[in-house]
Write a protein that holds these residues in place. Structure first.
Motif, PDB file in Angstrom:
ATOM      1  N   LYS A  15       0.818  -1.218   0.000  1.00  0.00           N
ATOM      2  CA  LYS A  15       0.000   0.000   0.000  1.00  0.00           C
ATOM      3  C   LYS A  15       0.848   1.263   0.000  1.00  0.00           C
ATOM      4  N   GLU A  16       2.096   1.191   0.451  1.00  0.00           N
ATOM      5  CA  GLU A  16       2.971   2.365   0.461  1.00  0.00           C
ATOM      6  C   GLU A  16       3.406   2.772  -0.945  1.00  0.00           C
ATOM      7  N   ALA A  17       3.338   1.844  -1.886  1.00  0.00           N
ATOM      8  CA  ALA A  17       3.784   2.137  -3.249  1.00  0.00           C
ATOM      9  C   ALA A  17       2.792   3.022  -4.005  1.00  0.00           C
ATOM     10  N   PHE A  18       1.531   2.988  -3.647  1.00  0.00           N
ATOM     11  CA  PHE A  18       0.522   3.759  -4.371  1.00  0.00           C
ATOM     12  C   PHE A  18       0.724   5.264  -4.212  1.00  0.00           C
ATOM     13  N   PRO A  19       0.869   5.797  -2.990  1.00  0.00           N
ATOM     14  CA  PRO A  19       1.136   7.238  -2.882  1.00  0.00           C
ATOM     15  C   PRO A  19       2.502   7.628  -3.450  1.00  0.00           C
ATOM     16  N   ALA A  20       3.442   6.686  -3.458  1.00  0.00           N
ATOM     17  CA  ALA A  20       4.782   6.988  -3.960  1.00  0.00           C
ATOM     18  C   ALA A  20       4.771   7.319  -5.445  1.00  0.00           C
ATOM     19  N   ILE A  21       3.826   6.757  -6.191  1.00  0.00           N
ATOM     20  CA  ILE A  21       3.764   7.075  -7.619  1.00  0.00           C
ATOM     21  C   ILE A  21       2.684   8.114  -7.924  1.00  0.00           C
ATOM     22  N   GLY A  22       2.056   8.636  -6.879  1.00  0.00           N
ATOM     23  CA  GLY A  22       1.103   9.731  -7.048  1.00  0.00           C
ATOM     24  C   GLY A  22      -0.243   9.307  -7.592  1.00  0.00           C
ATOM     25  N   THR A  23      -0.781   8.208  -7.100  1.00  0.00           N
ATOM     26  CA  THR A  23      -2.076   7.739  -7.563  1.00  0.00           C
ATOM     27  C   THR A  23      -3.027   7.558  -6.384  1.00  0.00           C
ATOM     28  N   MET A  24      -4.209   7.114  -6.690  1.00  0.00           N
ATOM     29  CA  MET A  24      -5.222   6.855  -5.679  1.00  0.00           C
ATOM     30  C   MET A  24      -4.712   5.777  -4.709  1.00  0.00           C
ATOM     31  N   PRO A  25      -5.118   5.811  -3.449  1.00  0.00           N
ATOM     32  CA  PRO A  25      -4.665   4.781  -2.494  1.00  0.00           C
ATOM     33  C   PRO A  25      -5.114   3.378  -2.920  1.00  0.00           C
ATOM     34  N   LYS A  26      -4.463   2.391  -2.361  1.00  0.00           N
ATOM     35  CA  LYS A  26      -4.755   0.998  -2.686  1.00  0.00           C
ATOM     36  C   LYS A  26      -6.217   0.652  -2.422  1.00  0.00           C
ATOM     37  N   ALA A  27      -6.755   1.119  -1.321  1.00  0.00           N
ATOM     38  CA  ALA A  27      -8.155   0.821  -0.987  1.00  0.00           C
ATOM     39  C   ALA A  27      -9.109   1.371  -2.047  1.00  0.00           C
ATOM     40  N   GLY A  28      -8.784   2.524  -2.588  1.00  0.00           N
ATOM     41  CA  GLY A  28      -9.615   3.105  -3.646  1.00  0.00           C
ATOM     42  C   GLY A  28      -9.604   2.258  -4.902  1.00  0.00           C
ATOM     43  N   TRP A  29      -8.424   1.798  -5.294  1.00  0.00           N
ATOM     44  CA  TRP A  29      -8.318   0.941  -6.489  1.00  0.00           C
ATOM     45  C   TRP A  29      -9.069  -0.375  -6.273  1.00  0.00           C
ATOM     46  N   LEU A  30      -8.921  -0.945  -5.087  1.00  0.00           N
ATOM     47  CA  LEU A  30      -9.615  -2.200  -4.809  1.00  0.00           C
ATOM     48  C   LEU A  30     -11.129  -2.010  -4.838  1.00  0.00           C
ATOM     49  N   LEU A  31     -11.601  -0.917  -4.266  1.00  0.00           N
ATOM     50  CA  LEU A  31     -13.037  -0.643  -4.253  1.00  0.00           C
ATOM     51  C   LEU A  31     -13.581  -0.460  -5.667  1.00  0.00           C
TER      52      LEU A  31
END
Length: 94
Positions: free
Chosen positions: A34-50
């Motif tokens: 989950k730390e990789a998602f903000p590192a590339i400037g995108t929506m959080p992991k929970a948002g993508w999963l939802l």
């Protein structure tokens, strides 16, 4: 009569293909940190999963329609663009 049967088979194959890439993108998203998602400037992991779960459910129950094509686009964007960035953020560019 034959055209209706052919259209039904084409819709079924397209439905399976779209569900397949959506589930592939969902499974890949689950295993990423989950730390990789903000590192590339995108929506959080929970948002993508939802978003992906919602599109899988809508595609599964409604068939090939507008939501299925939106789901195919979201899955393609995730798999072709974000996945590479997530992998590089977690493992490094080499």
């Amino acid at each position: 009569m034959a055209a209706i049967v052919i259209k039904g088979w084409i819709d079924f194959i397209l439905w399976i293909f779209i569900l397949g890439i959506l589930l592939w993108a969902f499974a890949d998203c689950v295993i990423r940190r989950k730390e990789a998602f903000p590192a590339i400037g995108t929506m959080p992991k929970a948002g993508w999963l939802l978003v992906m779960v919602l599109l899988v459910v809508l595609t599964f129950f409604t068939g090939v329609n507008f939501f299925a094509f939106i789901g195919a686009g979201v899955a393609a964007y995730y798999l072709l663009d974000l996945r590479r960035g997530l992998r590089e953020a977690a493992e490094g560019p080499w």
